[in-house]
Scaffold this active site. Sequence first.
Site, PDB file in Angstrom:
ATOM      1  N   ARG A 200      -0.543  -8.612  13.576  1.00 13.94           N
ATOM      2  CA  ARG A 200      -1.077  -7.666  12.577  1.00 13.94           C
ATOM      3  C   ARG A 200      -1.974  -8.397  11.574  1.00 13.94           C
ATOM      4  O   ARG A 200      -3.018  -7.882  11.187  1.00 13.94           O
ATOM      5  CB  ARG A 200       0.090  -6.964  11.858  1.00 13.94           C
ATOM      6  CG  ARG A 200       0.781  -5.932  12.743  1.00 13.94           C
ATOM      7  CD  ARG A 200       2.182  -5.613  12.273  1.00 13.94           C
ATOM      8  NE  ARG A 200       2.240  -4.912  11.014  1.00 13.94           N
ATOM      9  CZ  ARG A 200       3.369  -4.724  10.326  1.00 13.94           C
ATOM     10  NH1 ARG A 200       4.523  -5.186  10.796  1.00 13.94           N
ATOM     11  NH2 ARG A 200       3.356  -4.064   9.199  1.00 13.94           N
TER      12      ARG A 200
ATOM     13  N   ARG B  79      -9.805   0.690   8.710  1.00 18.16           N
ATOM     14  CA  ARG B  79      -9.382  -0.661   9.072  1.00 18.16           C
ATOM     15  C   ARG B  79     -10.446  -1.403   9.852  1.00 18.16           C
ATOM     16  O   ARG B  79     -10.235  -2.553  10.225  1.00 18.16           O
ATOM     17  CB  ARG B  79      -8.134  -0.564   9.966  1.00 18.16           C
ATOM     18  CG  ARG B  79      -6.836  -0.793   9.227  1.00 18.16           C
ATOM     19  CD  ARG B  79      -5.764  -0.540  10.255  1.00 18.16           C
ATOM     20  NE  ARG B  79      -4.584  -1.305  10.038  1.00 18.16           N
ATOM     21  CZ  ARG B  79      -3.484  -0.822   9.460  1.00 18.16           C
ATOM     22  NH1 ARG B  79      -3.462   0.388   8.981  1.00 18.16           N
ATOM     23  NH2 ARG B  79      -2.421  -1.578   9.352  1.00 18.16           N
TER      24      ARG B  79
ATOM     25  N   ARG C 196      11.989  -5.150   4.974  1.00 16.32           N
ATOM     26  CA  ARG C 196      11.699  -3.743   4.654  1.00 16.32           C
ATOM     27  C   ARG C 196      12.544  -2.758   5.463  1.00 16.32           C
ATOM     28  O   ARG C 196      12.801  -2.955   6.639  1.00 16.32           O
ATOM     29  CB  ARG C 196      10.228  -3.448   4.948  1.00 16.32           C
ATOM     30  CG  ARG C 196       9.936  -1.937   4.865  1.00 16.32           C
ATOM     31  CD  ARG C 196       8.501  -1.590   4.983  1.00 16.32           C
ATOM     32  NE  ARG C 196       7.841  -2.162   6.128  1.00 16.32           N
ATOM     33  CZ  ARG C 196       6.528  -2.103   6.312  1.00 16.32           C
ATOM     34  NH1 ARG C 196       5.760  -1.524   5.414  1.00 16.32           N
ATOM     35  NH2 ARG C 196       6.001  -2.631   7.370  1.00 16.32           N
TER      36      ARG C 196
ATOM     37  N   LYS D 180       0.833  -1.213   0.000  1.00 16.47           N
ATOM     38  CA  LYS D 180       0.000   0.000   0.000  1.00 16.47           C
ATOM     39  C   LYS D 180       0.867   1.262   0.000  1.00 16.47           C
ATOM     40  O   LYS D 180       0.664   2.169  -0.796  1.00 16.47           O
ATOM     41  CB  LYS D 180      -0.921   0.012   1.236  1.00 16.47           C
ATOM     42  CG  LYS D 180      -1.791  -1.226   1.380  1.00 16.47           C
ATOM     43  CD  LYS D 180      -2.672  -1.183   2.608  1.00 16.47           C
ATOM     44  CE  LYS D 180      -1.949  -1.203   3.950  1.00 16.47           C
ATOM     45  NZ  LYS D 180      -1.268  -2.487   4.270  1.00 16.47           N
TER      46      LYS D 180
ATOM     47  N   ARG E 119      11.134  -0.649  11.174  1.00 16.80           N
ATOM     48  CA  ARG E 119      10.040  -0.451  12.111  1.00 16.80           C
ATOM     49  C   ARG E 119      10.066  -1.465  13.242  1.00 16.80           C
ATOM     50  O   ARG E 119      10.377  -2.635  13.030  1.00 16.80           O
ATOM     51  CB  ARG E 119       8.701  -0.548  11.369  1.00 16.80           C
ATOM     52  CG  ARG E 119       8.322   0.752  10.722  1.00 16.80           C
ATOM     53  CD  ARG E 119       7.152   0.666   9.789  1.00 16.80           C
ATOM     54  NE  ARG E 119       6.035  -0.146  10.227  1.00 16.80           N
ATOM     55  CZ  ARG E 119       4.921  -0.293   9.520  1.00 16.80           C
ATOM     56  NH1 ARG E 119       4.795   0.331   8.355  1.00 16.80           N
ATOM     57  NH2 ARG E 119       3.953  -1.054   9.954  1.00 16.80           N
TER      58      ARG E 119
END
Length: 217
Positions: free
Chosen positions: A172, A88, A127, A14, A161
């Site tokens: 998550r 969400r 990431r 996203k 992160r």
Amino acid sequence: MPNIILLGPPGAGKGTQAKRLVDERQMVQLSTGDMLREAKTSGSEMGRKVAAVMERGELVTDEIVIGLIREKLGGAAGGGFIFDGFPRTLAQADALGQLMADTGQKLNAVIEMRVDDAALVARITGRYTCGGCGAVYHDQTKPTAVAGVCDSCGSDKMVRRADDTEEALRTRLMEYYKKTSPLIGYYYAKGALSSVDGLAEMDVVAGSIATVLNSGD
Ligand code: AP5
């Protein structure tokens, strides 16, 4: 300019695609995750409140995120919003519909980014992002041209992160399937849903999103 939602699980791409749309179409990215991380870094009371929740991979309260989006929509002229990571929950989706109506705006498309759960672990654990401009990279699939130096702004501050661990990812994902995935049916029933293959190469995904956006012109 169209207002769109990018909908998908953690690591679906996203943020990556939202940033492309900002660069290529001058759209405005509204990422509640980025807003919450900024609040954390600023040391505000709200930031302190949400830090542990985010680190565990749970959702923060509807009240907080709806408040953040209300603030942004209130102060922003025009349109071309990309809602990234919002809504969400069904309550957030209802609130967004109301906020759009109140500000005289329309939601043009909800783009579901379909991915395979097995691919997400590799995407999330590899990431890193630029601490200067927020550009998103990946150890294997999208490394910086020069190790540790951002291709976009030249900053050498790369960040990972705190919630990008396998353990937090499991939470998550569970939050996504329990609370967010019902939005696929919600927006389908409203006639607003389009789906793209989020597992394809980044350029191919961008092309699929462009097709959805152009079909609404
Ligand atoms: P948030 O920041 O929104 O995180 P997320 O939804 O978990 O999504 P990610 O940012 O992890 O993934 P992405 O889909 O943007 O993937 P990316 O493009 O980076 O939320 C974080 C937390 O904040 C939540 O857990 C919650 O606590 C809180 N929060 C936020 N919004 C909330 C809300 N509305 N309500 C309640 N709580 C909220 O890509 C991932 C990696 O894959 C990158 O390295 C990238 O280079 C790579 N990649 C991307 N696309 C491809 C591709 N096509 N092929 C190969 N690699 C790719």
